[in-house]
Design an enzyme around this catalytic site. Sequence first.
Site, short mmCIF file in Angstrom:
data_model
loop_
_atom_site.label_atom_id
_atom_site.label_comp_id
_atom_site.label_asym_id
_atom_site.label_seq_id
_atom_site.Cartn_x
_atom_site.Cartn_y
_atom_site.Cartn_z
N HIS A 103 3.71 -1.77 6.50
CA HIS A 103 2.28 -1.49 6.64
C HIS A 103 1.42 -2.70 6.26
CE1 HIS A 103 3.65 2.58 6.99
NE2 HIS A 103 4.06 2.63 5.74
N HIS B 169 4.06 5.97 9.89
CA HIS B 169 5.50 5.74 9.84
C HIS B 169 6.16 6.01 11.19
CE1 HIS B 169 4.42 6.59 5.59
NE2 HIS B 169 5.25 5.58 5.39
#
Length: 331
Positions: free
Chosen positions: A57, A219
């Site tokens: 991320h 995700h």
Amino acid sequence: MSRFFMNERETLVRQAVEGLVETHGDLVDAHTDPLFVTRREPAAGKVALISGGGSGHEPLHTGFVGYGMLDAAVPGEVFASPTALQVRAAIRAADSGEGTVMIVKNYTGDVLNFSIAAELLAETHRVERVLVDDDLATQSEDDGGPGRRGTAAVVAVEKICGAAAEAGAPITEVRDLGREVVSRSATLGIAFEACTHPMSGLRSFDLEPGEMEFGVGIHGERGIETRPVTEAASMVEALVTPLMERLGVRQGDVVSMIVNGLGATHGLELSVAAREARRVLGGRGVRVARSLVGPYVTSLDMKGLSITLTAMTDGLVELWDAPVRTPALVW
């Protein structure tokens, strides 16, 4: 052959952290056993802020360590929670005696391991928690479910809490401020292509040409609906309208806005999306006081974006504007 710039899969996260520290050695330092990142010059006499989560991320969270934001960040493997022992070590390193506020995105592994770390230190450290759960796509009426996911609102929480901690606010004030920012924030995302996981080399889902996934997670999770691709104006309006409804934003209100690239969306596109979001908000009498446009909470190479709105007050704007110096955010 791998399509990623990496050596052995097992060293990807560690070598990425080493590269971050070698690039920004004046700001951050790496601790390798266990792995976490701290400020190069530890801050004393203030509440410590710690966050973390799975890698993939970036720049979240390691890129937000520094003056005015985090004191430490704990990276897990790609899309996997850091361990409780990593979190415990980071708290010990960052806490200067005024206590620690953990900023935790609402994923089962993160919640569990950060909570275990706090329990392990209960006799020696005061630790409070802010749980970030801003993703409208996972809104649920099930009280027994995991609740909404934590996504890009975590950047606003880290920035605003970081400013308050830097100014000397006590631990309960920093904690309550973070929870207020969460309650004032909501996020939605869309994607044209899923991310590719470096460990498997596979995309997390497939779409047909001309399709987009509405409500994706960071995700690689599918969204709540597959829709036809349209022009930017209508796609952005489809994101902004439910955010406004969720927050109760109306004419005369003030918001901050994060137009967040999910990894493979070009700055040209993000700027168009930001333009359209401002047009939607402005057309309804809502003023965008502050904004961020860029890749801040990515999902590897996902081709998409998310929009986060936070209903602002004068006090929150002041904290947003406070100086910050981190690898990924400076003003």
